[in-house]
Design an enzyme around this catalytic site. Sequence first.
Site, PDB file in Angstrom:
ATOM      1  CB  SER A  25      -4.464   8.025  -0.524  1.00 17.74           C
ATOM      2  OG  SER A  25      -5.088   9.181  -0.006  1.00 17.74           O
ATOM      3  CE1 TYR A  76      -1.005   7.844   3.789  1.00 18.36           C
ATOM      4  CE2 TYR A  76      -2.363   9.618   2.917  1.00 18.36           C
ATOM      5  CZ  TYR A  76      -2.211   8.296   3.263  1.00 18.36           C
ATOM      6  OH  TYR A  76      -3.257   7.414   3.096  1.00 18.36           O
TER       7      TYR A  76
END
Length: 314
Positions: free
Chosen positions: A161, A187
């Site tokens: 990501s 994350y």
Amino acid sequence: MTQTTRITTPFTAQSTAAEVLEGVDLRGRRAIVTGGASGIGVETARALAAAGAEVTIAVRDLDAGKRTAEDIAATTAGAPVLVAPLDLADRASVAAFVAGWEGPLHILVNNAGVMACPETRTPEGWELQFATNHLGHFALATGLHPALAAAGGARVVSVSSSAHLRSPVVFDDIHFNERPYEPWLAYGQSKTANVLFAVEAGRRWAGDGITVNALMPGGIRTALQRHVTDEELERMRAQAGGGGPAWKTVEQGAATSVLVAASPLLEGVTGRYFEDCEEAEPNREGTRRGVAAFALDPEAATLLWQVSADLLDL
């Protein structure tokens, strides 16, 4: 990895997974897609199945997996879609999945993940996002290495990501034992780990004919964001680059995954990071595009491999 000419393709951010694999024949190939019952995992599995691959979707929720498999089969001329249980945060579940796999494996798409969840720890005390997004996939891929090597020319896809830009892997405190837990840093760290895995696995497994690449699928509204409010999502997107990239459909979001997984255009390519169906350029400060230098650092990649193997007793 020795960096050479940046790879571009005829495809764009608007291309769909089906368009990327149009004319590609995957008959006789076997693929696994983790998290294949939701979000871009569904469309990744669908596109691979439509191209003729035997696809196994590895999921926590078997009922959802079976519904998805039936839907894919119904839309891809009855291509074989299998379902198997897999909880990436549970070492026993990963081990059982690996033990149950028989025969060669041509494509492994490490797609499943959790995003920006409240602080949660596994029974081992590991931070859940790192445990799920990286360690579970690391255990899965290394466990399936013999099957990948047996396939000849296998590909491993590590779905990362642009959030990797938020944090390198903080080796001194991976599991937030010393610093305050922050969901987006956790994350981001796990997504950097996904890229570093591709760098190191690409190096280690080149002699086995296995290529490993990471990618950013794009901004797609899916169940991945279940822990994040709409307001927070928009705030995060607006923080850099004047709002960030436009939202994609799930079909567009799966396009880069299947490009890496099966396109002839990437034959022999390994250890790289892609976005919008082309190799990403180095990140420019203040933007949410490109790849951070720390995510491609070969020394960090080697260290992460060792740390991961030690944690998992491999």
